[in-house]
Motif scaffolding. Structure first.
Motif, PDB file in Angstrom:
ATOM      1  N   PRO A   1      13.714 -28.992  -3.940  1.00 47.74           N
ATOM      2  CA  PRO A   1      14.964 -29.523  -3.383  1.00 47.74           C
ATOM      3  C   PRO A   1      15.133 -29.142  -1.924  1.00 47.74           C
ATOM      4  CG  PRO A   1      15.391 -27.518  -4.610  1.00 47.74           C
ATOM      5  CD  PRO A   1      13.924 -27.817  -4.791  1.00 47.74           C
ATOM      6  N   PRO A   2      15.845 -29.989  -1.158  1.00 49.46           N
ATOM      7  CA  PRO A   2      16.189 -29.598   0.206  1.00 49.46           C
ATOM      8  C   PRO A   2      17.254 -28.509   0.171  1.00 49.46           C
ATOM      9  CG  PRO A   2      17.279 -31.655  -0.384  1.00 49.46           C
ATOM     10  CD  PRO A   2      16.370 -31.298  -1.531  1.00 49.46           C
ATOM     11  N   PRO A   3      17.498 -27.814   1.270  1.00 42.86           N
ATOM     12  CA  PRO A   3      16.961 -28.050   2.605  1.00 42.86           C
ATOM     13  C   PRO A   3      15.532 -27.543   2.770  1.00 42.86           C
ATOM     14  CG  PRO A   3      18.390 -26.151   2.626  1.00 42.86           C
ATOM     15  CD  PRO A   3      18.496 -26.738   1.252  1.00 42.86           C
ATOM     16  N   TYR A   4      14.782 -28.245   3.628  1.00 40.21           N
ATOM     17  CA  TYR A   4      13.410 -27.866   3.925  1.00 40.21           C
ATOM     18  C   TYR A   4      13.373 -27.168   5.275  1.00 40.21           C
ATOM     19  CZ  TYR A   4      12.860 -31.421   0.366  1.00 40.21           C
ATOM     20  OH  TYR A   4      12.986 -32.148  -0.793  1.00 40.21           O
ATOM     21  N   GLN A   5      12.647 -26.077   5.336  1.00 38.59           N
ATOM     22  CA  GLN A   5      12.533 -25.315   6.583  1.00 38.59           C
ATOM     23  C   GLN A   5      11.065 -25.222   6.950  1.00 38.59           C
ATOM     24  OE1 GLN A   5      14.964 -22.116   4.892  1.00 38.59           O
ATOM     25  NE2 GLN A   5      16.222 -22.259   6.717  1.00 38.59           N
ATOM     26  N   ILE A   6      10.737 -25.771   8.116  1.00 37.10           N
ATOM     27  CA  ILE A   6       9.336 -25.907   8.506  1.00 37.10           C
ATOM     28  C   ILE A   6       9.156 -25.472   9.955  1.00 37.10           C
ATOM     29  CG2 ILE A   6       8.916 -27.813   6.902  1.00 37.10           C
ATOM     30  CD1 ILE A   6       9.176 -29.722   9.320  1.00 37.10           C
ATOM     31  N   MET A   7       7.908 -25.273  10.335  1.00 37.32           N
ATOM     32  CA  MET A   7       7.539 -25.021  11.728  1.00 37.32           C
ATOM     33  C   MET A   7       6.674 -26.183  12.197  1.00 37.32           C
ATOM     34  SD  MET A   7       7.698 -23.172  14.425  1.00 37.32           S
ATOM     35  CE  MET A   7       8.287 -21.542  13.903  1.00 37.32           C
ATOM     36  N   THR A   8       6.997 -26.727  13.361  1.00 39.77           N
ATOM     37  CA  THR A   8       6.191 -27.803  13.918  1.00 39.77           C
ATOM     38  C   THR A   8       5.536 -27.328  15.209  1.00 39.77           C
ATOM     39  OG1 THR A   8       7.893 -28.792  15.341  1.00 39.77           O
ATOM     40  CG2 THR A   8       7.871 -29.440  13.017  1.00 39.77           C
ATOM     41  N   ARG A   9       4.496 -28.033  15.620  1.00 38.29           N
ATOM     42  CA  ARG A   9       3.813 -27.721  16.883  1.00 38.29           C
ATOM     43  C   ARG A   9       3.492 -29.014  17.609  1.00 38.29           C
ATOM     44  NH1 ARG A   9      -1.499 -28.933  16.409  1.00 38.29           N
ATOM     45  NH2 ARG A   9      -2.437 -28.951  14.324  1.00 38.29           N
TER      46      ARG A   9
ATOM     47  N   GLY B   1       6.018 -25.238   5.398  1.00 37.07           N
ATOM     48  CA  GLY B   1       7.163 -24.362   5.224  1.00 37.07           C
ATOM     49  C   GLY B   1       7.718 -24.552   3.836  1.00 37.07           C
ATOM     50  N   TRP B   2       8.982 -24.113   3.628  1.00 32.54           N
ATOM     51  CA  TRP B   2       9.560 -24.241   2.296  1.00 32.54           C
ATOM     52  C   TRP B   2       9.598 -25.708   1.869  1.00 32.54           C
ATOM     53  CZ3 TRP B   2      10.458 -23.264  -2.408  1.00 32.54           C
ATOM     54  CH2 TRP B   2      11.361 -24.041  -3.130  1.00 32.54           C
ATOM     55  N   GLY B   3       8.958 -26.018   0.723  1.00 28.40           N
ATOM     56  CA  GLY B   3       9.091 -27.317   0.078  1.00 28.40           C
ATOM     57  C   GLY B   3       8.195 -28.413   0.580  1.00 28.40           C
ATOM     58  N   LEU B   4       7.575 -28.252   1.743  1.00 24.61           N
ATOM     59  CA  LEU B   4       6.778 -29.327   2.317  1.00 24.61           C
ATOM     60  C   LEU B   4       5.396 -28.813   2.695  1.00 24.61           C
ATOM     61  CD1 LEU B   4       9.351 -31.026   4.738  1.00 24.61           C
ATOM     62  CD2 LEU B   4       8.752 -31.717   2.406  1.00 24.61           C
ATOM     63  N   GLU B   5       4.378 -29.567   2.304  1.00 21.70           N
ATOM     64  CA  GLU B   5       3.025 -29.264   2.738  1.00 21.70           C
ATOM     65  C   GLU B   5       2.875 -29.625   4.215  1.00 21.70           C
ATOM     66  OE1 GLU B   5       0.424 -31.412   0.169  1.00 21.70           O
ATOM     67  OE2 GLU B   5       1.041 -30.338  -1.644  1.00 21.70           O
TER      68      GLU B   5
ATOM     69  N   PRO C   1      10.907 -24.775  15.167  1.00 22.24           N
ATOM     70  CA  PRO C   1      11.350 -24.654  13.782  1.00 22.24           C
ATOM     71  C   PRO C   1      12.427 -25.689  13.476  1.00 22.24           C
ATOM     72  CG  PRO C   1      12.270 -22.885  15.120  1.00 22.24           C
ATOM     73  CD  PRO C   1      11.350 -23.659  16.009  1.00 22.24           C
ATOM     74  N   LEU C   2      12.303 -26.332  12.321  1.00 20.34           N
ATOM     75  CA  LEU C   2      13.266 -27.350  11.888  1.00 20.34           C
ATOM     76  C   LEU C   2      13.818 -26.981  10.521  1.00 20.34           C
ATOM     77  CD1 LEU C   2      11.283 -30.663  12.634  1.00 20.34           C
ATOM     78  CD2 LEU C   2      12.886 -29.490  14.140  1.00 20.34           C
ATOM     79  N   ALA C   3      15.080 -27.309  10.306  1.00 19.12           N
ATOM     80  CA  ALA C   3      15.678 -27.245   8.968  1.00 19.12           C
ATOM     81  C   ALA C   3      16.205 -28.636   8.650  1.00 19.12           C
ATOM     82  CB  ALA C   3      16.807 -26.222   8.918  1.00 19.12           C
ATOM     83  N   ILE C   4      15.751 -29.213   7.554  1.00 19.63           N
ATOM     84  CA  ILE C   4      16.072 -30.598   7.185  1.00 19.63           C
ATOM     85  C   ILE C   4      17.028 -30.569   6.009  1.00 19.63           C
ATOM     86  CG2 ILE C   4      15.129 -32.831   6.478  1.00 19.63           C
ATOM     87  CD1 ILE C   4      12.412 -31.828   7.634  1.00 19.63           C
ATOM     88  N   GLY C   5      18.230 -31.097   6.210  1.00 20.66           N
ATOM     89  CA  GLY C   5      19.269 -31.029   5.199  1.00 20.66           C
ATOM     90  C   GLY C   5      19.124 -32.071   4.107  1.00 20.66           C
ATOM     91  N   GLU C   6      20.022 -32.005   3.166  1.00 25.32           N
ATOM     92  CA  GLU C   6      20.010 -32.898   2.009  1.00 25.32           C
ATOM     93  C   GLU C   6      20.516 -34.280   2.396  1.00 25.32           C
ATOM     94  OE1 GLU C   6      21.983 -32.994  -2.498  1.00 25.32           O
ATOM     95  OE2 GLU C   6      22.343 -31.326  -1.124  1.00 25.32           O
ATOM     96  N   PRO C   7      19.904 -35.365   1.874  1.00 30.22           N
ATOM     97  CA  PRO C   7      20.411 -36.710   2.164  1.00 30.22           C
ATOM     98  C   PRO C   7      21.641 -37.031   1.317  1.00 30.22           C
ATOM     99  CG  PRO C   7      18.516 -36.854   0.709  1.00 30.22           C
ATOM    100  CD  PRO C   7      18.683 -35.395   1.044  1.00 30.22           C
ATOM    101  N   HIS C   8      22.567 -37.771   1.908  1.00 26.78           N
ATOM    102  CA  HIS C   8      23.776 -38.193   1.211  1.00 26.78           C
ATOM    103  C   HIS C   8      24.033 -39.659   1.517  1.00 26.78           C
ATOM    104  CE1 HIS C   8      24.953 -34.082   0.131  1.00 26.78           C
ATOM    105  NE2 HIS C   8      24.593 -33.733   1.349  1.00 26.78           N
ATOM    106  N   PRO C   9      24.752 -40.382   0.637  1.00 28.25           N
ATOM    107  CA  PRO C   9      25.137 -41.762   0.964  1.00 28.25           C
ATOM    108  C   PRO C   9      26.009 -41.790   2.216  1.00 28.25           C
ATOM    109  CG  PRO C   9      25.491 -41.286  -1.370  1.00 28.25           C
ATOM    110  CD  PRO C   9      25.184 -39.979  -0.715  1.00 28.25           C
ATOM    111  N   TYR C  10      25.891 -42.870   2.969  1.00 32.80           N
ATOM    112  CA  TYR C  10      26.649 -42.990   4.216  1.00 32.80           C
ATOM    113  C   TYR C  10      27.421 -44.299   4.232  1.00 32.80           C
ATOM    114  CZ  TYR C  10      27.814 -43.164   9.172  1.00 32.80           C
ATOM    115  OH  TYR C  10      28.499 -43.235  10.359  1.00 32.80           O
TER     116      TYR C  10
END
Length: 430
Positions: A26-34, A74-78, A226-235
């Motif tokens: 489940p989100p949130p996903y916390q990753i490192m990008t380069r 990072g957490w949750g994502l390859e 570093p990125l933190a990706i939140g949960e998706p919600h209807p808009y």
């Protein structure tokens, strides 16, 4: 073939009678990008209007940005790579004032591409990007099966500025219809760059060709982000979106960047957010919507501390020791109140720490000031740091029975009755 990330049965869930979450973390996903290449651009207005759903109002300037990056995971994502194009829209500004962004083109590699398509964005496609450099010149290419876009940037200086943080508010075509929105927090050093070349290949998708930039406004190179990706919600464009999720994500991003394992919990015990460091330390997830300990007796203590914090004069609760099923050192949890302005509702920040395998070298001396003998103080320091009676007995070269009888004397002298209370005393002395 790319492997799909899978979460197996969790001993915490089993202990509390909760079914396992499923294959997608489940989100949130916390990753490192380069090697993030970022190009801010203006596009043809008719092309932007055609690319964005009719219910969204596009920006007057027909602006947006193109990005390429590689995530190391990072957490949750390859690990994955990404090429995307996002367009500015009105009336959907993020909490930091930046425009809302509609994700028009999205090429993700591997497991994250499949996960985001299932939960975030119907326009997600499996693809790739890669970035490399020759000195101050950076190159990037991305597409689906073959290169569709090629970028060349030249950095405009040696030094990188101080890190800057922000929150992007993204909108997308929801996988099950309608619109979705989600937030992404970032912290980056934006190194200035100029666009030397931007080229579309013959294999570029029609949408990508229609959105060929007519002007580049500025561009950046970011070495690590570093990125933190939140949960998706209807808009719903008519009602917009509250900033609650953005505030939570921003708060937890700050906590994560200073190296703390933490969770955000509502007054009634709902788990609002848990960062990747806490997940790794606790093997907890957003299951059943609550923060869950391994043992039910620890759960009662944890719930009690969360409920009582804020009703007392102290700003932070005494620690609760959460015993782990693998006989490792227990995890210590402390709670402190967080205002509704920061969390979206009255809540508590629960901070977790892992005791050192050995007690701090001076703690036993401080414990002697409290009336313990040197032998009692050495044992109390070890037990208070989370070690078992048997471990301390072995370390101090005494029998387990002697350790237990000495521990009873320690409890009597300190006016306490359990290890969690001793852990609280030791934690305050460190």
């Amino acid at each position: 073939m790319d492997k799909t990330n899978h979460i197996g049965p969790n001993p915490i869930h089993a202990a509390h009678g909760i079914a396992h979450f499923g294959e997608d973390p489940p989100p949130p996903y916390q990753i490192m990008t380069r090697d993030f290449l970022f190009l801010r651009a203006r596009f043809r207005r008719d092309a932007v209007r055609a690319a964005v759903p009719a219910e969204l109002e596009i920006a007057d300037e027909a602006t947006g940005f193109i990005g390429m990056l590689t995530s190391t995971g990072g957490w949750g994502l390859e690990p994955y790579s990404l090429l995307y194009l996002a367009l500015d829209v009105k009336h959907a500004a993020s909490a930091d004032g930046t425009p809302g962004l509609f994700r028009a083109v999205n090429y993700y590699s591997g497991q994250p591409g499949r996960l985001f398509r299932r939960h975030y964005n119907a326009r997600m496609e499996i693809g790739y990007s890669r970035q490399w450099n020759d000195g101050f010149t950076w190159y990037g290419e991305g597409g689906r099966d073959e290169p569709e876009v090629r970028i060349e940037l030249r950095r405009t200086g040696d030094d990188l500025p101080a890190p800057a943080s922000g929150i992007h508010h993204y909108l997308a075509d929801a996988p099950k219809g309608g619109l979705a929105h989600f937030y992404v927090t970032y912290t980056a050093q934006f190194g200035g760059a100029e666009v030397v070349d931007y080229a579309l290949t013959d294999t570029a998708a029609p949408l990508l060709k229609s959105l060929e930039p007519v002007e580049f406004l500025f561009s950046y190179y970011c070495p690590q982000t570093p990125l933190a990706i939140g949960e998706p919600h209807p808009y719903d464009p008519k009602t917009g979106a509250p900033d609650t999720e953005a505030h939570r994500l921003g708060l937890m991003d700050v906590i994560s960047r200073i190296g703390l394992a933490a969770a955000l919990v509502s007054r009634d015990g709902r788990l609002l957010f848990i960062n990747s460091k806490a997940r790794g330390l606790l093997a907890m997830a957003q299951v059943g919507g609550r923060l869950i300990a391994w043992r039910k007796e620890d759960q009662r203590q944890l719930d009690g501390v969360i409920a009582s914090t804020g009703n007392q004069d102290t700003l932070i609760s005494p620690p609760v020791a959460l015993v782990r099923p693998d006989n490792a050192l227990p995890v210590l949890a402390r709670a402190l109140p967080v205002s509704a302005a920061m969390a979206g509702e009255p809540a508590f920040l629960v901070l977790f720490s892992e005791p050192e395998a050995r007690p701090a070298k001076d703690i036993d001396k401080v414990l002697q000031v409290l009336g313990l003998t040197p032998a009692e103080a050495r044992l109390a320091a070890g037990i208070g740091a989370g070690r078992s009676v048997n471990d301390c007995a072995d370390h101090l070269a005494i029998t387990a029975n002697t350790a237990r009888s000495t521990l009873r004397v320690v409890y009597d002298k300190l006016g306490i009755s359990k290890q969690s209370e001793l852990a609280g005393i030791v934690a305050r002395l460190e």
